[in-house]
Scaffold this motif. Structure first.
Motif, PDB file in Angstrom:
ATOM      1  N   ALA A 187       0.852  -1.160   0.009  1.00 49.65           N
ATOM      2  CA  ALA A 187       0.136  -0.061  -0.038  1.00 49.65           C
ATOM      3  C   ALA A 187       0.993   1.244  -0.093  1.00 49.65           C
ATOM      4  CB  ALA A 187      -1.030  -0.140   1.243  1.00 49.65           C
ATOM      5  N   LEU A 188       2.030   1.140   0.710  1.00 52.91           N
ATOM      6  CA  LEU A 188       2.913   2.304   0.759  1.00 52.91           C
ATOM      7  C   LEU A 188       4.070   2.512  -0.479  1.00 52.91           C
ATOM      8  CD1 LEU A 188       3.965   2.061   4.542  1.00 52.91           C
ATOM      9  CD2 LEU A 188       2.398   3.711   3.318  1.00 52.91           C
ATOM     10  N   LEU A 189       4.372   1.303  -1.036  1.00 53.40           N
ATOM     11  CA  LEU A 189       5.302   1.215  -2.233  1.00 53.40           C
ATOM     12  C   LEU A 189       4.764   1.403  -3.453  1.00 53.40           C
ATOM     13  CD1 LEU A 189       7.323  -1.774  -0.542  1.00 53.40           C
ATOM     14  CD2 LEU A 189       8.042   0.582  -0.658  1.00 53.40           C
ATOM     15  N   ILE A 190       3.682   0.837  -3.935  1.00 47.62           N
ATOM     16  CA  ILE A 190       3.230   0.870  -5.093  1.00 47.62           C
ATOM     17  C   ILE A 190       3.199   2.056  -5.954  1.00 47.62           C
ATOM     18  CG2 ILE A 190       1.306   0.178  -6.725  1.00 47.62           C
ATOM     19  CD1 ILE A 190       0.974  -2.329  -5.104  1.00 47.62           C
ATOM     20  N   GLY A 191       2.454   3.052  -5.276  1.00 48.59           N
ATOM     21  CA  GLY A 191       2.497   4.407  -5.812  1.00 48.59           C
ATOM     22  C   GLY A 191       3.871   4.987  -6.229  1.00 48.59           C
ATOM     23  N   PRO A 192       4.686   5.110  -5.107  1.00 50.70           N
ATOM     24  CA  PRO A 192       6.035   5.668  -5.511  1.00 50.70           C
ATOM     25  C   PRO A 192       6.968   5.003  -6.650  1.00 50.70           C
ATOM     26  CG  PRO A 192       5.726   5.756  -3.108  1.00 50.70           C
ATOM     27  CD  PRO A 192       4.348   4.980  -3.806  1.00 50.70           C
ATOM     28  N   VAL A 193       6.777   3.453  -6.459  1.00 50.74           N
ATOM     29  CA  VAL A 193       7.514   2.848  -7.340  1.00 50.74           C
ATOM     30  C   VAL A 193       6.901   2.945  -8.906  1.00 50.74           C
ATOM     31  CG1 VAL A 193       8.395   0.414  -7.953  1.00 50.74           C
ATOM     32  CG2 VAL A 193       8.038   1.167  -5.792  1.00 50.74           C
ATOM     33  N   VAL A 194       5.687   3.063  -9.023  1.00 52.73           N
ATOM     34  CA  VAL A 194       5.343   3.220 -10.386  1.00 52.73           C
ATOM     35  C   VAL A 194       5.824   4.615 -10.948  1.00 52.73           C
ATOM     36  CG1 VAL A 194       3.017   3.999 -11.644  1.00 52.73           C
ATOM     37  CG2 VAL A 194       2.986   2.160  -9.938  1.00 52.73           C
ATOM     38  N   THR A 195       5.695   5.653 -10.000  1.00 54.72           N
ATOM     39  CA  THR A 195       6.317   6.896 -10.643  1.00 54.72           C
ATOM     40  C   THR A 195       7.639   6.798 -10.980  1.00 54.72           C
ATOM     41  OG1 THR A 195       4.809   8.199  -8.845  1.00 54.72           O
ATOM     42  CG2 THR A 195       6.827   9.356  -9.951  1.00 54.72           C
ATOM     43  N   TRP A 196       8.530   6.089 -10.226  1.00 56.91           N
ATOM     44  CA  TRP A 196      10.060   5.738 -10.382  1.00 56.91           C
ATOM     45  C   TRP A 196      10.233   5.097 -11.671  1.00 56.91           C
ATOM     46  CZ3 TRP A 196      13.200   1.874 -11.317  1.00 56.91           C
ATOM     47  CH2 TRP A 196      14.621   1.959 -11.055  1.00 56.91           C
ATOM     48  N   MET A 197       9.303   4.049 -11.948  1.00 58.75           N
ATOM     49  CA  MET A 197       9.442   2.871 -12.905  1.00 58.75           C
ATOM     50  C   MET A 197       9.116   3.947 -14.300  1.00 58.75           C
ATOM     51  SD  MET A 197      10.158   0.017 -14.137  1.00 58.75           S
ATOM     52  CE  MET A 197       9.838  -1.063 -12.608  1.00 58.75           C
ATOM     53  N   LYS A 198       8.236   4.818 -14.128  1.00 66.40           N
ATOM     54  CA  LYS A 198       7.714   5.354 -15.516  1.00 66.40           C
ATOM     55  C   LYS A 198       8.903   6.367 -16.034  1.00 66.40           C
ATOM     56  CE  LYS A 198       4.069   8.424 -17.224  1.00 66.40           C
ATOM     57  NZ  LYS A 198       3.637   7.329 -18.442  1.00 66.40           N
ATOM     58  N   GLU A 199       9.433   7.058 -15.011  1.00 61.93           N
ATOM     59  CA  GLU A 199      10.298   8.055 -15.034  1.00 61.93           C
ATOM     60  C   GLU A 199      11.816   7.573 -15.752  1.00 61.93           C
ATOM     61  OE1 GLU A 199      10.200  10.595 -12.012  1.00 61.93           O
ATOM     62  OE2 GLU A 199       8.420  11.480 -12.417  1.00 61.93           O
ATOM     63  N   ASN A 200      12.123   6.447 -14.799  1.00 63.69           N
ATOM     64  CA  ASN A 200      13.389   5.858 -14.822  1.00 63.69           C
ATOM     65  C   ASN A 200      13.846   4.873 -15.860  1.00 63.69           C
ATOM     66  OD1 ASN A 200      15.109   7.973 -13.058  1.00 63.69           O
ATOM     67  ND2 ASN A 200      13.270   7.093 -11.891  1.00 63.69           N
ATOM     68  N   VAL A 201      12.613   4.096 -16.117  1.00 61.57           N
ATOM     69  CA  VAL A 201      12.835   2.870 -16.943  1.00 61.57           C
ATOM     70  C   VAL A 201      11.950   2.882 -18.341  1.00 61.57           C
ATOM     71  CG1 VAL A 201      12.477   0.210 -16.860  1.00 61.57           C
ATOM     72  CG2 VAL A 201      13.258   1.548 -14.804  1.00 61.57           C
TER      73      VAL A 201
END
Length: 210
Positions: A187-201
């Motif tokens: 619940a805490l990780l998915i939102g931030p990781v989606v943002t990181w994945m979109k921008e950096n990968v």
């Protein structure tokens, strides 16, 4: 609707990602530490009504799909269809396969459960983030968070997603499920990781052709 002029590389990544989500979930569940909020809720409901996760999740997604078509057709694409059906049925398939080769006491020791949960948690979060970051449509469940975030300017997507998953966790509790540490972590990780994945990968290595 994101069905036309699709980047084939992103489409392959989406299909692989949602299948891997079902694969990782088939190992997360027997660890006993919970799964992602959506699956926790769907497992609780499906067990109450005696359905497999795949059948219940497909039915619920079809219902939510109607509202997404009404309120946010731009969220619909190949990723929508893939997630609606492949995650739940992949979970059912891999759970069946695991029953043939995993011993019944495979998850009895805490050390094994923690080790398996840690690896599969990382794999699942990366897989779900990859599918969402590809921007080929999201599942009806995920589309709700995007629609809420896009219709207000005060809260960023990652905060909306956390609040949304927290609500789903509450529904799961009302159906008699105990939340595990992995549920809270996702619940805490998915939102931030989606943002990181979109921008950096995804945007860096799989840019859309102009």
């Amino acid at each position: 609707m994101k069905f036309f002029h699709v980047d084939k590389r992103r489409l392959v990544l989406v299909v692989v990602s949602v299948i891997l989500m079902g694969f990782f979930l088939s190992f997360l569940k027997p660890c006993g530490f919970g799964t992602d909020p959506c699956t926790v809720m769907n497992l609780a409901i499906s067990e109450k009504i005696g359905w497999t996760l795949g059948n219940w999740q497909a039915a619920l997604n079809c219902i939510l799909f109607v509202f997404v078509v009404w309120l946010g057709r731009d969220q619909i694409g190949w990723g929508t269809i893939a997630n609606m059906f492949l995650v739940g049925y992949s979970f059912d398939f891999f759970t069946m396969v695991n029953s043939f080769w995993l011993p019944e006491d495979a998850f009895e020791t805490m050390a094994v459960r923690v080790a398996v949960a840690a690896v599969t948690l990382l794999g699942f979060v990366v897989a779900v983030s990859a599918y969402m970051a590809c921007d080929l449509g999201t599942s009806p469940y995920d589309a709700v968070a995007f629609l809420v975030a896009s219709r207000q300017k005060k809260l960023p997507f990652r905060v909306v997603r956390i609040l949304y998953d927290a609500f789903v966790c509450l529904v799961a509790v009302l159906f008699g499920t105990r939340l595990g540490v992995i549920t809270i972590a996702m619940a805490l990780l998915i939102g931030p990781v989606v943002t990181w994945m979109k921008e950096n990968v995804v945007e860096k290595y799989l840019p859309l052709k102009k």
